[in-house]
Design an enzyme around this catalytic site. Structure first.
Site, PDB file in Angstrom:
ATOM      1  CB  SER A  96     -42.160  35.081 -76.356  1.00 49.55           C
ATOM      2  OG  SER A  96     -42.685  36.386 -76.191  1.00 49.55           O
ATOM      3  CG  ASP A 386     -40.626  37.793 -68.566  1.00 50.01           C
ATOM      4  OD1 ASP A 386     -41.586  38.492 -68.955  1.00 50.01           O
ATOM      5  OD2 ASP A 386     -40.122  36.907 -69.285  1.00 50.01           O
ATOM      6  CG  HIS A 389     -43.332  36.971 -71.559  1.00 42.38           C
ATOM      7  ND1 HIS A 389     -41.977  37.244 -71.548  1.00 42.38           N
ATOM      8  CD2 HIS A 389     -43.681  36.812 -72.862  1.00 42.38           C
ATOM      9  CE1 HIS A 389     -41.534  37.241 -72.796  1.00 42.38           C
ATOM     10  NE2 HIS A 389     -42.540  36.977 -73.608  1.00 42.38           N
TER      11      HIS A 389
END
Length: 426
Positions: A96, A386, A389
């Site tokens: 991600s 978040d 990240h």
């Protein structure tokens, strides 16, 4: 003249015309050589060193160094609105941290396709990137002077867009196939490599097999793996299957052995410049602080796991380069890069490196970033976007380290040096 000069370096060195042109450039550069020498030497080595240190290495700053430096910039920048040379292709593999939206096309819970993801993206819409704006591959493309790579699963990746490269990354994956099983339908790393083979077949149809081979050989490759193998596997549950199977030191050895197969396969598929990032400080992300921290201290077991994993990964990269006899693999110390601003956020203009901009609960680290989450008004003031990240601004700091970081961050060279060396060899 710039175009002809750049081409001349790659032509017959014994040509009288080339010698005359080189001599003219040397005379042109001599008056400014002393002024530029330390800056160019620092650029060449990828190190930010003092002027005194640079002067100690003045024997390395030849006129030819200046010529190659200027030639590189002539080739990189836009003259009269027309690019001098085409940019190199760029391929991305991983999780991600580098996914540009492949998971948007999958039935998975590991998605970033709703507000407020993408709030600072140029379109101000969610794109599948786990960021408020641009992510690491976007920013590398920016440095390369190229358009961002598209997700491989995107229907828009077709025709000449294929020649820019492709992003195969998928949020939730790891080195191991059983990492991220809770996300169900994600593109595991061996599948990403199969897509890379498929990509090459598609490109061969456009520019022929030899053209496709050369495009891949000359491309830059980024691979980011490992974090999920700890966060979303070994440490996911108090008594996970892998934690019952391995003590953490043995688990790390196993991960490295499996990572070796992945990196070797990339080489077999034609990649010749592969940047491999280590894991960041896994125990310092808001998600871990929310579960394990009382006073903002990082979660020690995950930090210790990263401390075991990263040195062994960098040792593996050195071994592979030694076996090949060339610096194919470039290691990026993501742990050190992140710890710079996590340890001293104010120095980098952040107000916090503990609280996520988007989230809920302690440190905004519980659950996902959703439309009903707490959302900070200024994302540039937060190191984390978040619970897991970095923000776009933090990503920019990381990519700057990729480009010009010294040996603390990049080994055996940084990306600016890679670009310079590869430019002079083409």
């Amino acid at each position: 003249m710039a175009l002809h000069f750049s081409a001349s370096l790659g032509s017959a060195v014994n040509s009288a015309a080339v010698r005359r042109e080189a001599y003219a450039w040397r005379r042109l550069l001599l008056p400014i050589k002393k002024v530029l020498c330390s800056a160019v030497t620092a650029f060449h080595s990828g190190l930010r060193r003092s002027a005194a240190s640079a002067s100690q290495r003045k024997d390395k700053c030849t006129t030819w160094t200046l010529i190659s430096f200027i030639s590189l910039y002539v080739r990189w920048f836009v003259i009269g609105g027309v690019k001098v040379v085409e940019g190199r292709a760029f391929f991305v593999f991983g999780d991600s941290l580098v996914d540009n939206g492949n998971n948007n096309y999958l039935a998975t819970t590991a998605r970033a396709d709703s507000y407020p993801y993408g709030i600072d993206f140029p379109s101000h819409t969610p794109t599948g990137r786990f960021s408020n704006g641009l992510n690491i591959p976007d920013l590398i493309s920016e440095k390369l002077g190229s358009e961002p790579t598209l997700p491989y699963l995107s229907p828009a990746l077709d025709g000449e867009r294929l020649l820019v490269g492709a992003n195969f990354a998928s949020a939730g994956i790891g080195i191991l196939n059983d990492t991220g099983i809770q996300f169900i339908n994600i593109i595991r790393i061996m599948r990403q490599l199969q897509y890379f083979e498929q990509y090459q077949e598609r490109v061969s149809g456009l520019i022929g097999e030899e053209g496709a081979r050369r495009l891949v050989n000359e491309a830059l490759v980024l691979i980011t793996l490992g974090g999920n193998d700890f966060v979303n596997n070994y440490f996911l549950l108090p008594f996970s299957a892998r934690s019952r199977q391995f003590a953490i030191p043995d688990y790390v050895v196993y991960l490295i052995s499996e990572y070796r197969k992945i990196l070797v396969r990339l080489y077999e598929l034609g990649a010749r410049r592969i940047m491999v990032t280590g894991t960041g400080p896994l125990g310092c992300v808001p998600a871990e602080l929310s579960q394990h921290s009382r006073n903002g201290e990082c979660y020690a077991p995950l930090q210790e796991a990263a401390d075991l994993f990263n040195p062994q990964l960098f040792q593996l990269i050195n071994q592979l380069n030694s076996e090949i006899g060339s610096d194919v693999y470039i290691s990026a110390n993501a742990f050190a890069m992140n710890m710079d601003f996590i340890g001293n956020p104010q120095q980098f203009g952040f107000i916090t490196s503990k609280v996520a901009c988007c989230g809920q609960g302690p440190y905004n680290g519980i659950g996902l970033c959703t439309p009903i989450s707490n959302l900070c008004p200024n994302r540039d003031l937060y190191a984390f976007w978040d619970p897991f990240h970095p923000s776009e601004r933090a990503n920019r700091i990381i990519v700057d380290r990729f480009m010009i970081g010294d040996s603390t961050y990049m080994h055996p060279m940084n990306l600016s040096t890679v670009m310079l060396l590869d430019s002079s060899s083409t």
